[in-house]
Scaffold this active site. Structure first.
Site, short mmCIF file in Angstrom:
data_model
loop_
_atom_site.label_atom_id
_atom_site.label_comp_id
_atom_site.label_asym_id
_atom_site.label_seq_id
_atom_site.Cartn_x
_atom_site.Cartn_y
_atom_site.Cartn_z
N ASP A 40 0.87 -1.18 0.00
CA ASP A 40 0.00 0.00 0.00
C ASP A 40 0.91 1.22 0.00
O ASP A 40 2.09 1.14 0.33
CB ASP A 40 -0.92 -0.01 1.23
CG ASP A 40 -1.97 1.10 1.18
OD1 ASP A 40 -2.47 1.39 0.07
OD2 ASP A 40 -2.28 1.69 2.22
N GLU A 62 1.06 5.67 0.78
CA GLU A 62 0.47 6.93 1.23
C GLU A 62 1.11 8.03 0.40
O GLU A 62 2.33 8.05 0.22
CB GLU A 62 0.75 7.17 2.73
CG GLU A 62 0.29 6.05 3.65
CD GLU A 62 -1.21 5.85 3.67
OE1 GLU A 62 -1.95 6.74 3.19
OE2 GLU A 62 -1.65 4.80 4.17
N ASP A 73 -2.32 3.34 -6.40
CA ASP A 73 -1.04 2.79 -5.98
C ASP A 73 -0.19 2.42 -7.19
O ASP A 73 1.03 2.63 -7.19
CB ASP A 73 -1.25 1.56 -5.09
CG ASP A 73 -1.96 1.89 -3.80
OD1 ASP A 73 -1.54 2.84 -3.12
OD2 ASP A 73 -2.94 1.21 -3.47
N TYR A 89 -1.22 2.97 12.11
CA TYR A 89 -2.33 3.07 11.16
C TYR A 89 -1.87 2.63 9.77
O TYR A 89 -2.57 1.88 9.08
CB TYR A 89 -2.84 4.50 11.12
CG TYR A 89 -3.97 4.73 10.15
CD1 TYR A 89 -5.29 4.59 10.56
CD2 TYR A 89 -3.72 5.11 8.83
CE1 TYR A 89 -6.33 4.81 9.67
CE2 TYR A 89 -4.75 5.31 7.94
CZ TYR A 89 -6.06 5.17 8.36
OH TYR A 89 -7.09 5.36 7.47
N ASP A 95 -2.83 -1.17 7.21
CA ASP A 95 -3.36 -1.26 5.85
C ASP A 95 -2.83 -2.48 5.09
O ASP A 95 -3.42 -2.90 4.09
CB ASP A 95 -3.02 0.01 5.06
CG ASP A 95 -3.96 1.16 5.40
OD1 ASP A 95 -5.03 0.90 5.97
OD2 ASP A 95 -3.62 2.31 5.09
#
Length: 217
Positions: free
Chosen positions: A23, A25, A83, A148, A152
C-alpha cells in the site's frame, strides 16, 4: 526503513516471497503528479513468520523495488489503481501479477467494499482509526501514524486467502483474475502534460477560441 541497507534486506526477502501486500500513502492535492510519502509492504518468510515494513521514500531510493514488481511474486493490494500510478512514477515498474482485494470481493458479492468492511466481513477484524487524513509527508511520523499505516497491509494476505476461497466456492476466481489483469494492464504513470486538457469534461466538444483557452489553462 530509512536507510539503504535495511531496505536491501527487505528487498532480498521479498524476492523469495510468492506474494506480498503493498500500500502507499501519497499527496496529490497540490501537485501535478502524486507525491509518494510512505510505502507499506507485508510478506511471509519461508518459516511462515509474517513481516511488515514501512519504507520512507523521502529517505530511501525505491529503485530496487522495481525488481520485485517485475519479478514473479503476486502483488496483493486493495483498490490499487492509484497505488499502481504512484509505483510507476516512483519505480518505473508495475507488478507482473496483481490481486486486488476490492475487485476480487466484488465478484464475491461485496460491491466496491472498503478495506475495513472486508476485514470485518471475512476476518472479523477492525482497523485502527485516527490518521486517515494525516500529512504523510511530515516528519517524524508518530507511533499512531505508523500503526495506522501498517494496519493497511498487516492483514491483506489473509484477507486475499479468505476472498479467494469465497471465489473458489462460487467458481468466480478466474473472473476476478481477468478484471485484476485489466487494471494492471492499463496505462499508469506519467502522462503527457501537453494532453492533460483532454481530460477536461467536454473538452473535445469545444471549438474556436474556447478550445484554445482550455488547452492553455
Amino acid at each position: 526503513i530509512v536507510d539503504a541497507d535495511p531496505f536491501a534486506e527487505v528487498v532480498a526477502e521479498l524476492a523469495m516471497a510468492e506474494r506480498y501486500a503493498l500500500d502507499t500513502e501519497f499527496h496529490r492535492e497540490r501537485t501535478y503528479w502524486p507525491k509518494l510519502a510512505l510505502v507499506q509492504v507485508a510478506w511471509c518468510r519461508p518459516s511462515g513468520e509474517a513481516r511488515t515494513a514501512l519504507v520512507d521514500p523521502l529517505a530511501v531510493d525505491l529503485a530496487p523495488l522495481a525488481a520485485i514488481l517485475r519479478g514473479p511474486g503476486v502483488l496483493v493490494a486493495h483498490a490499487a489503481e492509484q497505488d499502481l500510478e504512484v509505483l510507476a512514477l516512483a519505480c518505473g515498474a508495475l507488478p507482473s501479477e496483481l490481486f486486488d482485494t476490492q475487485i476480487a470481493a466484488g465478484f464475491a458479492g461485496q460491491g466496491s467494499a472498503s478495506l475495513a468492511s472486508l476485514l470485518r466481513t471475512y476476518l472479523r477484524l477492525d482497523l485502527p482509526k485516527g490518521d486517515r487524513l494525516t500529512d504523510w509527508s511530515a516528519r517524524p511520523l508518530s507511533r499512531s501514524q505508523l500503526a495506522y499505516a501498517a494496519a493497511d497491509v498487516d492483514h491483506l494476505l489473509p484477507l486475499a486467502d479468505a476472498i479467494g476461497a469465497d471465489l473458489d466456492r462460487r467458481g468466480r476466481r478466474a473472473w476476478a483474475g481477468e478484471e485484476c489483469e485489466v487494471l494492471r494492464d492499463r496505462p499508469h504513470g506519467q502522462g503527457d502534460p501537453a494532453r492533460a486538457w483532454w481530460r477536461l469534461r467536454d473538452a473535445r466538444q469545444l471549438r474556436g477560441p474556447a478550445r484554445g483557452v482550455a488547452q492553455e489553462v
